[in-house]
Design an enzyme around this catalytic site. Structure first.
Site, PDB file in Angstrom:
ATOM      1  N   LYS A  35      -6.352   8.216  10.761  1.00 48.52           N
ATOM      2  CA  LYS A  35      -7.133   7.332  11.270  1.00 48.52           C
ATOM      3  C   LYS A  35      -6.698   6.903  12.645  1.00 48.52           C
ATOM      4  O   LYS A  35      -7.467   7.005  13.668  1.00 48.52           O
ATOM      5  CB  LYS A  35      -7.944   6.389  10.511  1.00 48.52           C
ATOM      6  N   THR A  36      -5.610   6.561  12.800  1.00 41.74           N
ATOM      7  CA  THR A  36      -5.063   6.076  14.075  1.00 41.74           C
ATOM      8  C   THR A  36      -4.777   7.095  15.174  1.00 41.74           C
ATOM      9  O   THR A  36      -5.404   7.036  16.273  1.00 41.74           O
ATOM     10  CB  THR A  36      -3.535   5.422  14.061  1.00 41.74           C
ATOM     11  N   ASP A 221     -11.568  -0.579  14.292  1.00 44.31           N
ATOM     12  CA  ASP A 221     -10.530  -0.140  13.145  1.00 44.31           C
ATOM     13  C   ASP A 221     -10.808  -0.851  11.947  1.00 44.31           C
ATOM     14  O   ASP A 221     -11.098  -2.153  12.266  1.00 44.31           O
ATOM     15  CB  ASP A 221      -9.081  -0.210  14.057  1.00 44.31           C
ATOM     16  N   GLU A 222     -10.150  -0.210  10.883  1.00 46.28           N
ATOM     17  CA  GLU A 222     -10.274  -1.298   9.617  1.00 46.28           C
ATOM     18  C   GLU A 222     -11.906  -1.885   9.595  1.00 46.28           C
ATOM     19  O   GLU A 222     -11.775  -3.124   9.087  1.00 46.28           O
ATOM     20  CB  GLU A 222      -9.352  -2.311   9.384  1.00 46.28           C
ATOM     21  N   GLN A 252     -10.639   0.568   0.297  1.00 43.49           N
ATOM     22  CA  GLN A 252      -9.308  -0.302   0.849  1.00 43.49           C
ATOM     23  C   GLN A 252      -9.875  -1.781   1.278  1.00 43.49           C
ATOM     24  O   GLN A 252      -9.142  -2.264   1.925  1.00 43.49           O
ATOM     25  CB  GLN A 252      -8.717   0.440   1.940  1.00 43.49           C
ATOM     26  N   ARG A 617       0.252   3.867  -1.528  1.00 40.01           N
ATOM     27  CA  ARG A 617       1.233   3.666  -0.498  1.00 40.01           C
ATOM     28  C   ARG A 617       2.414   4.824  -0.634  1.00 40.01           C
ATOM     29  O   ARG A 617       3.341   4.748   0.140  1.00 40.01           O
ATOM     30  CB  ARG A 617       2.143   2.203  -0.693  1.00 40.01           C
TER      31      ARG A 617
END
Length: 683
Positions: A35-36, A221-222, A252, A617
């Site tokens: 996503k970044t 973002d997020e 998330q 993770r």
């Protein structure tokens, strides 16, 4: 590299997310889906391909670390003047910029103070102690209620009229007094950084028009972590133009306790019917087995938008589930296994991460890692400069070098206790505002006697006279000796003993204060070549040294993100956004994960999302551990395996320590592996 070359490196869905600029866009970005890269490439695309001026773009996220990483990556794409004026910041920094630009409209003076949670708690303690003696838990409860009200955009009057019971009514009255005092002190708290801009933009069409002219495109973002007021800030700024991209993952969303509203993803579609939804489902982090486990687990939660993570990384090895006799055996197993795996697999210490639901689970593990001399980094410890006694001492130092520092004045005017209450301080602040002077300067004015009682004026006078005396001694000779004498004269140590739960705690806190003064002395006696001409007196040397101490704190906090070779220990909440080759998830038991509070409150869905975050993770291997018995209140209690274990794909799990599930041949081979590992260690 040109923007076209960068686009060519992205997969088709990522390219679509970058190129779509004609309306509102929701990018549903699964864990590890890049996503970044999408956000940073889109910023470069808007500037280089679409001709949008960088100063008209704002990208916001939630942490300084994420903003810093985004800024660095965009900086590599936009060269020279291309990136000038671009806003890449946290939500709260954007709010702070709006407040700074709208001081007059908001009714604040320049140089307003920002109260951190500890400053806010001290004010609440003073306000609540006026009614009766209150304990720390009551203060925390009221502070949390005020924070939730601000996040949900509920103002004091509304909170009071909707109070459901006496406790809520009391909290709402404190909320009203708290807001009044903050305004009198020319101060805002952390939640105000979003609340004040939203209220202003809702009520002031001219201010709204100004900020809409400034920001033409927003990237968030997020997005699943936004609360009510943050969502409204985005909605107000983008308005009818609706030129924005939000990136998020409802699976998330693990911060409901902090006010996050994953339902903002649904609201977005309702408020912006033209919303384009683009799903990023290709994962670049984990093996197929790990992703299958994550997908199967999270499918038990209801979804508005379904998505399935997939990977080209191969299937990888099965997920291990290790059942241990008790919590000590669990910690022993994890520590000893990391040691043997490091040697056998030629891994680095930093390749291993141990995740858990609560910080208390790390205590036993730390002892075992120390026993095996395994280097580790425990995330979430208290920074030296965030300790209460250090903040007190720093406030005294700040006031000594800058008597106009109102925030420092407010922190320590009643520490140690000088019987100067919040009512006195509110009247002092109103007087200082009318006169256009600092709180410290206002205490010296004759006119103060017109608004305060003689006793209040005398008490304030004693405090300012004391500080003036210390400042004179600093100017006349040994500045450090004057600071040390000040701490002794005001008997700060006795104050610590009065307010500590045990004498050893007070002793340790006072030792921290002396450590700070020692550091200040070392900072003053640095290389003479570094000292500028303006620092030719010792007082100026102290001033520069104090500034360096503050800067060093910031740098030390950044250094905590270092990549030194250590095993990482952290909570599942703290692990979000990180990834590791080998992950151990500890404590897969009912009432631990999912947590007892969540089971009782009926919020198991968020716990499932937390387990999903933990699982995703892992890049190569994932080990889940649990104990049959765990100590609670001094007794060994039987534990029930977590319901989440039953929700994982049976064929992908390899059980150990459970007779009905375990392959005896594998058990024997594992024992031989452990012996071989120990032999190589000894060799």
């Amino acid at each position: 590299m040109s923007i076209q070359q960068r686009l060519a490196k992205l997969n088709p869905r990522q390219q679509e997310a970058v190129r779509y600029i004609d309306g509102p866009c929701l990018v549903l970005a699964g864990a590890g889906s890049g996503k970044t890269s999408v956000i940073t490439t889109k910023i470069a695309y808007l500037v280089q391909e679409c001709g949008l001026n960088a100063r008209r773009i704002a990208a916001v996220t939630f942490t300084n670390k994420a903003a810093r990483e985004m800024k660095e990556r965009v900086g590599q794409m936009l060269k020279g003047k291309e990136g000038h004026g671009l806003t890449v910041s946290t939500f709260h920094t954007l709010g702070l910029n709006i407040i700074r630009g709208e001081l007059k409209a908001l009714g604040y003076k320049p140089g307003f103070s920002l109260f951190d949670p500890e400053d806010a708690k001290a004010l609440l303690r003073d306000l609540m102690n006026k009614d009766a003696q209150v304990d720390a838990e009551q203060i925390n409860t009221v502070q949390h209620a005020i924070s939730q009200w601000k996040n949900d955009l509920v103002l004091p009057g509304e909170a009071l009229s909707h109070a459901a019971d006496d406790d809520e009514q009391y909290a709402a009255r404190v909320y009203e007094a708290y807001g009044r005092h903050l305004k009198a002190y020319n101060a805002v708290d952390f939640d105000d950084l979003i609340l004040l801009p939203v209220v202003l933009l809702q009520r002031d069409p001219e201010a709204l028009a100004r900020w809409r002219r400034k920001i033409h495109y927003m990237l968030v973002d997020e997005y699943q972590d936004t609360n009510v007021s943050q969502y409204l800030l985005v909605k107000l700024l983008m308005g009818e133009r609706a030129t924005f991209t939000v990136v998020g993952d409802d699976d998330q969303s693990i911060y409901a306790w902090r006010g996050a509203r994953p339902e903002n993803l649904v609201t977005l579609g309702e408020d912006f019917p033209r919303l384009r939804v683009i799903k990023l489902e290709q994962n670049y982090r984990s093996t197929g087995t790990i992703l299958r486990a994550a997908n199967t687990l999270i499918a038990n939660n209801p979804h508005v938008y379904d998505k399935t993570l997939w990977s080209e990384m191969g299937q990888g090895v099965p997920i291990r589930v290790v059942v241990n006799r008790h919590e000590e055996a669990e910690a022993e197993r994890v520590a000893s296994e990391i040691l043997t795996r490091r040697i056998k697999e030629r891994a680095e210490w930093r390749d291993f991460a141990v995740l858990y639901r609560g910080n208390f689970q790390a205590r036993l593990l730390e002892l075992k890692l120390q026993h095996y001399q395994i280097p580790y980094k425990l995330s979430g410890g208290t920074s030296f400069f965030s300790r209460g006694e250090i903040k007190d001492a720093m406030a005294y130092l700040r006031l000594l070098i800058n008597p106009a520092d109102d925030n420092a004045f407010l922190r320590i005017v009643n520490v140690p206790r000088r019987e100067i209450g919040p009512g006195t301080l509110e009247q002092l602040a109103n007087y200082a505002t009318e006169r256009g002077v600092s709180l410290f300067a206002a205490c010296h004015e004759m006119g103060l006697e017109q608004v305060l009682s003689t006793r209040a004026v005398e008490r304030l006078g004693r405090f300012t006279h004391f500080i003036d005396g210390v400042r004179r001694r600093m100017d006349q000779g040994d500045a450090l000796a004057a600071i040390r004498d000040m701490l002794r004269e005001m008997d700060y140590e006795a104050w610590l003993y009065q307010n500590a739960s045990a004498p050893t705690i007070a002793e340790r806190r006072m030792a921290n204060v002396w450590t700070l003064i020692d550091q200040l002395e070392k900072s003053m006696h640095r290389d003479p070549e570094e000292i500028t001409d303006s620092e030719d007196t010792e007082t100026e040397g102290v001033e520069a040294a104090i500034s360096r101490l503050v800067l060093r704190d910031i740098l030390e906090q950044q250094a905590e993100e270092d990549d030194s070779d250590r095993v990482q220990l952290l909570t599942m909440h703290a692990s979000k956004g990180l990834e590791f080759p080998h992950v151990y998830l500890m404590g897969l038991e009912e009432e631990l994960l999912p947590h007892r509070n969540a089971i009782e409150a009926g919020t198991v869905e968020e716990e499932r999302r937390l387990a999903y975050v933990g699982i995703t993770r892992a890049r190569q291997t994932l080990t889940l551990t649990l104990a049959r018995q765990r100590k609670a209140y001094g007794e060994l209690m039987d534990c029930t395996p977590s319901r989440f274990l039953d929700e994982l794909p049976v064929d992908d799990l390899e059980w150990e320590g459970r007779a009905d599930k375990e392959d005896p041949d594998k058990k024997q081979a594992r024992g031989q592996d452990a012996i071989a590992g120990l032999r190589s260690l000894l060799g």
